[in-house]
Design a protein around this motif. Structure first.
Motif, PDB file in Angstrom:
ATOM      1  N   GLY A  45     -14.140  88.360 -30.517  1.00  0.00           N
ATOM      2  CA  GLY A  45     -12.818  88.964 -30.559  1.00  0.00           C
ATOM      3  C   GLY A  45     -12.641  90.048 -29.505  1.00  0.00           C
ATOM      4  O   GLY A  45     -11.748  90.880 -29.606  1.00  0.00           O
ATOM      5  N   VAL A  46     -13.507  90.028 -28.483  1.00  0.00           N
ATOM      6  CA  VAL A  46     -13.480  91.044 -27.431  1.00  0.00           C
ATOM      7  C   VAL A  46     -12.888  90.427 -26.165  1.00  0.00           C
ATOM      8  O   VAL A  46     -13.249  89.312 -25.796  1.00  0.00           O
ATOM      9  N   PRO A  47     -12.011  91.130 -25.469  1.00  0.00           N
ATOM     10  CA  PRO A  47     -11.472  90.593 -24.208  1.00  0.00           C
ATOM     11  C   PRO A  47     -12.584  90.401 -23.171  1.00  0.00           C
ATOM     12  O   PRO A  47     -13.505  91.205 -23.069  1.00  0.00           O
ATOM     13  N   VAL A  48     -12.484  89.311 -22.417  1.00  0.00           N
ATOM     14  CA  VAL A  48     -13.489  88.971 -21.417  1.00  0.00           C
ATOM     15  C   VAL A  48     -12.817  88.862 -20.060  1.00  0.00           C
ATOM     16  O   VAL A  48     -11.797  88.180 -19.906  1.00  0.00           O
ATOM     17  N   HIS A  49     -13.399  89.530 -19.059  1.00  0.00           N
ATOM     18  CA  HIS A  49     -12.900  89.466 -17.681  1.00  0.00           C
ATOM     19  C   HIS A  49     -13.395  88.169 -17.055  1.00  0.00           C
ATOM     20  O   HIS A  49     -14.596  87.905 -17.025  1.00  0.00           O
ATOM     21  N   LEU A  50     -12.462  87.354 -16.541  1.00  0.00           N
ATOM     22  CA  LEU A  50     -12.856  86.099 -15.909  1.00  0.00           C
ATOM     23  C   LEU A  50     -12.958  86.223 -14.396  1.00  0.00           C
ATOM     24  O   LEU A  50     -13.914  85.758 -13.797  1.00  0.00           O
ATOM     25  N   GLU A  51     -11.941  86.837 -13.774  1.00  0.00           N
ATOM     26  CA  GLU A  51     -11.922  86.886 -12.315  1.00  0.00           C
ATOM     27  C   GLU A  51     -10.972  87.982 -11.851  1.00  0.00           C
ATOM     28  O   GLU A  51     -10.033  88.349 -12.557  1.00  0.00           O
ATOM     29  N   THR A  52     -11.214  88.469 -10.641  1.00  0.00           N
ATOM     30  CA  THR A  52     -10.277  89.384  -9.993  1.00  0.00           C
ATOM     31  C   THR A  52      -9.305  88.517  -9.204  1.00  0.00           C
ATOM     32  O   THR A  52      -9.717  87.698  -8.382  1.00  0.00           O
ATOM     33  N   MET A  53      -8.030  88.698  -9.482  1.00  0.00           N
ATOM     34  CA  MET A  53      -7.004  87.820  -8.926  1.00  0.00           C
ATOM     35  C   MET A  53      -6.438  88.367  -7.617  1.00  0.00           C
ATOM     36  O   MET A  53      -6.426  89.573  -7.393  1.00  0.00           O
ATOM     37  N   ASP A  54      -5.957  87.453  -6.794  1.00  0.00           N
ATOM     38  CA  ASP A  54      -5.304  87.823  -5.539  1.00  0.00           C
ATOM     39  C   ASP A  54      -3.826  88.108  -5.804  1.00  0.00           C
ATOM     40  O   ASP A  54      -3.192  87.428  -6.615  1.00  0.00           O
ATOM     41  N   PRO A  55      -3.251  89.107  -5.113  1.00  0.00           N
ATOM     42  CA  PRO A  55      -1.826  89.412  -5.305  1.00  0.00           C
ATOM     43  C   PRO A  55      -0.944  88.222  -4.925  1.00  0.00           C
ATOM     44  O   PRO A  55      -1.210  87.535  -3.947  1.00  0.00           O
ATOM     45  N   GLY A  56       0.073  87.983  -5.725  1.00  0.00           N
ATOM     46  CA  GLY A  56       1.031  86.917  -5.462  1.00  0.00           C
ATOM     47  C   GLY A  56       0.567  85.530  -5.882  1.00  0.00           C
ATOM     48  O   GLY A  56       1.246  84.546  -5.602  1.00  0.00           O
TER      49      GLY A  56
END
Length: 151
Positions: A45-56
């Motif tokens: 039930g914990v949020p998981v970071h998947l990826e750093t996204m590119d703007p736009g």
């Protein structure tokens, strides 16, 4: 499954189904020829970071549950997509930077001038004689007075 963004981070939160469940999460950037990436998540039930996204860009996520004890899995759920806004310099930040620069252009020369005045009066003060010590006679009369005063 709940997909969200935190700044430029793609975050997923999965329901906690117990210690025997894992999730296979697939995510990709929605564009032609994008490669799908996968990650095994043991959610509590914990949020998981998947990826750093590119703007736009738009990113999509889908998940399936895996039951470790019996070695079975569900079908993937329907993909959810999130879009990241393009990065733009806020107008207020640009305005504050400009005002700060202008303030520095005014304050620095003014401070240098004021420090010069303080140093001038501290190091080399103008000496003014008191009125009692100032000779008020014209120069020719003063010379005559000096000769009479000498015995």
């Amino acid at each position: 499954m709940e997909v969200s963004k935190d700044g430029f981070h793609l975050v997923i939160e999965l329901e906690d189904l117990g210690p025997q469940f894992e999730f296979l999460v697939a995510y990709w950037r929605r564009e032609p020829g994008a490669k799908e990436q996968t990650k095994v998540v043991r959610s509590r039930g914990v949020p998981v970071h998947l990826e750093t996204m590119d703007p736009g860009a738009t990113y999509c996520v889908k998940a399936q549950s895996l039951v470790k004890v019996i070695g079975r899995h569900s079908a993937f759920n329907q993909a959810e997509c999130v879009e990241v806004q393009k990065e733009a310099l806020p107008l207020a930040l640009a305005l504050f930077a400009f005002l700060g620069f202008m303030l520095i252009l005014v304050i620095v020369p003014l401070s240098i001038w004021k420090m010069g005045q303080l140093l001038q009066y501290s190091c080399c003060p103008v000496v003014v004689l008191p009125d009692t010590l100032v000779n008020k006679l014209p120069l020719s009369l003063q010379h005559d007075a000096d000769q009479r005063a000498v015995p």
